[in-house]
Design a protein around this motif. Structure first.
Motif, PDB file in Angstrom:
ATOM      1  N   ARG A  56       0.837  -1.207   0.000  1.00 55.60           N
ATOM      2  CA  ARG A  56       0.000   0.000   0.000  1.00 55.60           C
ATOM      3  C   ARG A  56       0.867   1.251   0.000  1.00 55.60           C
ATOM      4  NH1 ARG A  56      -3.260  -0.130   5.017  1.00 55.60           N
ATOM      5  NH2 ARG A  56      -3.897   1.873   4.224  1.00 55.60           N
ATOM      6  N   GLU A  57       0.340   2.306  -0.618  1.00 52.77           N
ATOM      7  CA  GLU A  57       1.017   3.595  -0.560  1.00 52.77           C
ATOM      8  C   GLU A  57       0.870   4.151   0.852  1.00 52.77           C
ATOM      9  OE1 GLU A  57       0.421   8.118  -2.167  1.00 52.77           O
ATOM     10  OE2 GLU A  57      -0.089   6.515  -3.584  1.00 52.77           O
ATOM     11  N   ILE A  58       2.017   4.516   1.452  1.00 49.25           N
ATOM     12  CA  ILE A  58       1.976   5.073   2.808  1.00 49.25           C
ATOM     13  C   ILE A  58       2.484   6.511   2.859  1.00 49.25           C
ATOM     14  CG2 ILE A  58       2.128   2.817   3.926  1.00 49.25           C
ATOM     15  CD1 ILE A  58       5.116   3.575   4.560  1.00 49.25           C
ATOM     16  N   GLY A  59       3.002   7.014   1.743  1.00 45.72           N
ATOM     17  CA  GLY A  59       3.471   8.392   1.718  1.00 45.72           C
ATOM     18  C   GLY A  59       3.620   8.904   0.304  1.00 45.72           C
ATOM     19  N   ARG A  60       3.483  10.229   0.145  1.00 43.84           N
ATOM     20  CA  ARG A  60       3.590  10.867  -1.172  1.00 43.84           C
ATOM     21  C   ARG A  60       4.067  12.289  -0.968  1.00 43.84           C
ATOM     22  NH1 ARG A  60      -0.516  10.844  -6.117  1.00 43.84           N
ATOM     23  NH2 ARG A  60      -0.558   8.666  -5.505  1.00 43.84           N
ATOM     24  N   ILE A  61       4.980  12.715  -1.828  1.00 50.13           N
ATOM     25  CA  ILE A  61       5.464  14.093  -1.785  1.00 50.13           C
ATOM     26  C   ILE A  61       5.888  14.499  -3.195  1.00 50.13           C
ATOM     27  CG2 ILE A  61       7.855  13.468  -1.212  1.00 50.13           C
ATOM     28  CD1 ILE A  61       7.871  15.978   0.650  1.00 50.13           C
ATOM     29  N   SER A  62       5.629  15.755  -3.545  1.00 44.71           N
ATOM     30  CA  SER A  62       6.011  16.272  -4.858  1.00 44.71           C
ATOM     31  C   SER A  62       7.068  17.349  -4.701  1.00 44.71           C
ATOM     32  CB  SER A  62       4.795  16.850  -5.586  1.00 44.71           C
ATOM     33  OG  SER A  62       3.870  15.833  -5.889  1.00 44.71           O
ATOM     34  N   GLY A  63       7.895  17.470  -5.729  1.00 45.88           N
ATOM     35  CA  GLY A  63       8.944  18.482  -5.741  1.00 45.88           C
ATOM     36  C   GLY A  63      10.320  17.854  -5.645  1.00 45.88           C
ATOM     37  N   ALA A  64      11.288  18.536  -6.235  1.00 47.22           N
ATOM     38  CA  ALA A  64      12.667  18.043  -6.232  1.00 47.22           C
ATOM     39  C   ALA A  64      13.253  18.122  -4.826  1.00 47.22           C
ATOM     40  CB  ALA A  64      13.523  18.844  -7.209  1.00 47.22           C
ATOM     41  N   MET A  65      14.062  17.120  -4.494  1.00 48.73           N
ATOM     42  CA  MET A  65      14.706  17.053  -3.186  1.00 48.73           C
ATOM     43  C   MET A  65      16.161  16.647  -3.372  1.00 48.73           C
ATOM     44  SD  MET A  65      11.680  14.908  -1.276  1.00 48.73           S
ATOM     45  CE  MET A  65      11.976  15.271   0.430  1.00 48.73           C
ATOM     46  N   ASN A  66      16.989  16.967  -2.372  1.00 49.87           N
ATOM     47  CA  ASN A  66      18.370  16.495  -2.414  1.00 49.87           C
ATOM     48  C   ASN A  66      18.440  15.126  -1.722  1.00 49.87           C
ATOM     49  OD1 ASN A  66      18.785  16.811   0.426  1.00 49.87           O
ATOM     50  ND2 ASN A  66      19.333  18.958   0.140  1.00 49.87           N
ATOM     51  N   SER A  95       8.757   5.311   9.510  1.00 50.12           N
ATOM     52  CA  SER A  95       8.683   5.260  10.973  1.00 50.12           C
ATOM     53  C   SER A  95       7.265   5.574  11.464  1.00 50.12           C
ATOM     54  CB  SER A  95       9.680   6.216  11.616  1.00 50.12           C
ATOM     55  OG  SER A  95       9.256   7.561  11.464  1.00 50.12           O
ATOM     56  N   ARG A  96       6.484   6.294  10.661  1.00 47.63           N
ATOM     57  CA  ARG A  96       5.108   6.649  11.029  1.00 47.63           C
ATOM     58  C   ARG A  96       4.094   5.586  10.607  1.00 47.63           C
ATOM     59  NH1 ARG A  96       4.382  12.827  10.723  1.00 47.63           N
ATOM     60  NH2 ARG A  96       6.508  13.556  10.731  1.00 47.63           N
ATOM     61  N   ALA A  97       4.529   4.656   9.754  1.00 43.27           N
ATOM     62  CA  ALA A  97       3.612   3.656   9.226  1.00 43.27           C
ATOM     63  C   ALA A  97       3.204   2.668  10.308  1.00 43.27           C
ATOM     64  CB  ALA A  97       4.285   2.905   8.062  1.00 43.27           C
ATOM     65  N   PRO A  98       1.993   2.135  10.207  1.00 40.28           N
ATOM     66  CA  PRO A  98       1.605   1.088  11.154  1.00 40.28           C
ATOM     67  C   PRO A  98       2.593  -0.074  11.092  1.00 40.28           C
ATOM     68  CG  PRO A  98      -0.280   1.817   9.857  1.00 40.28           C
ATOM     69  CD  PRO A  98       0.948   2.470   9.266  1.00 40.28           C
ATOM     70  N   ALA A  99       2.797  -0.732  12.193  1.00 44.15           N
ATOM     71  CA  ALA A  99       3.789  -1.812  12.281  1.00 44.15           C
ATOM     72  C   ALA A  99       3.572  -2.886  11.212  1.00 44.15           C
ATOM     73  CB  ALA A  99       3.762  -2.438  13.671  1.00 44.15           C
ATOM     74  N   ALA A 100       2.343  -3.135  10.835  1.00 43.28           N
ATOM     75  CA  ALA A 100       2.062  -4.171   9.843  1.00 43.28           C
ATOM     76  C   ALA A 100       2.623  -3.830   8.463  1.00 43.28           C
ATOM     77  CB  ALA A 100       0.550  -4.390   9.726  1.00 43.28           C
ATOM     78  N   HIS A 101       2.942  -2.560   8.215  1.00 43.57           N
ATOM     79  CA  HIS A 101       3.426  -2.148   6.908  1.00 43.57           C
ATOM     80  C   HIS A 101       4.920  -1.954   6.872  1.00 43.57           C
ATOM     81  CE1 HIS A 101      -0.840  -0.549   6.273  1.00 43.57           C
ATOM     82  NE2 HIS A 101      -0.736  -1.760   5.809  1.00 43.57           N
ATOM     83  N   LYS A 102       5.589  -2.122   7.978  1.00 44.36           N
ATOM     84  CA  LYS A 102       7.036  -1.923   8.010  1.00 44.36           C
ATOM     85  C   LYS A 102       7.759  -3.167   7.549  1.00 44.36           C
ATOM     86  CE  LYS A 102       6.909   1.544  11.577  1.00 44.36           C
ATOM     87  NZ  LYS A 102       7.293   1.934  12.890  1.00 44.36           N
TER      88      LYS A 102
END
Length: 154
Positions: free
Chosen positions: A122-132, A145-152
Motif C-alpha cells: 500500500r502507498e503510505i506516503g507521497r510528496i512532490s517536488g525536487a529534493m536532495n 517510521s510513522r507507518a503502522p507496524a504491519a506495513h514496516k
C-alpha cells in the motif's frame, strides 16, 4: 513470515525468499542469478512497478518523473545516491510518467517529480517536488517510521 522476506528481483521479476538472518544486499535471484540489489534505482515499467510494490516485503520508494522535466533531471543524481544509502532495506525505482501514462494516471500523479512510498503493498506516503539526497532519505525514513507496524519491513 518471521523467518524470511520476499524480495522481487529487479532483473526478471521473480519473487525470492531471503532468510531474515542473511544479508539481503548480498542476495542473488534464484531464477536468473542476478544480484537482488545494485545500489542504484531500478527503471520500472508497469509490470515491474506492480510486482515491486505488490509482492515485496521491503518498502519501495518510487520516483515518478519524465525526461522533459527539469526538476526531475536535477533530482535524478540525488535519488541515485539515496539508493546507495537506503538499499537493501528499501527498493528504489523510477517510473517514467511519459512512458507509463496509464500507471501515472491511475496513481493520480498531478505534478512531477513525485515520490511515493509503498509498504505492505500500500502507498503510505507521497510528496512532490525536487529534493536532495538527505531530504529523500530523511523523508522516506520518516514516513516509514510513522507507518503502522504491519506495513514496516520485517
Amino acid at each position: 513470515m518471521s523467518g524470511s522476506r520476499q524480495i522481487v528481483c529487479p532483473g526478471c521479476g521473480a519473487v525470492n525468499r531471503v532468510p531474515a538472518d542473511k544479508p539481503a544486499g548480498a542476495g542473488k535471484c534464484g531464477k536468473c542469478g542476478n544480484a537482488l540489489f545494485s545500489g542504484k534505482p531500478l527503471d520500472a515499467d508497469a509490470e515491474m512497478f506492480a510486482r515491486q510494490t505488490g509482492r515485496s516485503d521491503i518498502p519501495v520508494l518510487v520516483d515518478v518523473w519524465a525526461s522533459w522535466c527539469g526538476p526531475c533531471r536535477m533530482m535524478a543524481p540525488a535519488f541515485e545516491a539515496a539508493a546507495a544509502i537506503l538499499e537493501p532495506d528499501m527498493r528504489l525505482i523510477k517510473l517514467n510518467s511519459e512512458v507509463e501514462q496509464e500507471v501515472a494516471g491511475r496513481l493520480g500523479i498531478r505534478g512531477i517529480p513525485t515520490m511515493l512510498l509503498y509498504a505492505g503493498g500500500r502507498e503510505i506516503g507521497r510528496i512532490s517536488g525536487a529534493m536532495n539526497t538527505q531530504q529523500i532519505v530523511g523523508w522516506a525514513r520518516d514516513q516509514l517510521s510513522r507507518a503502522p507496524a504491519a506495513h514496516k519491513a520485517s
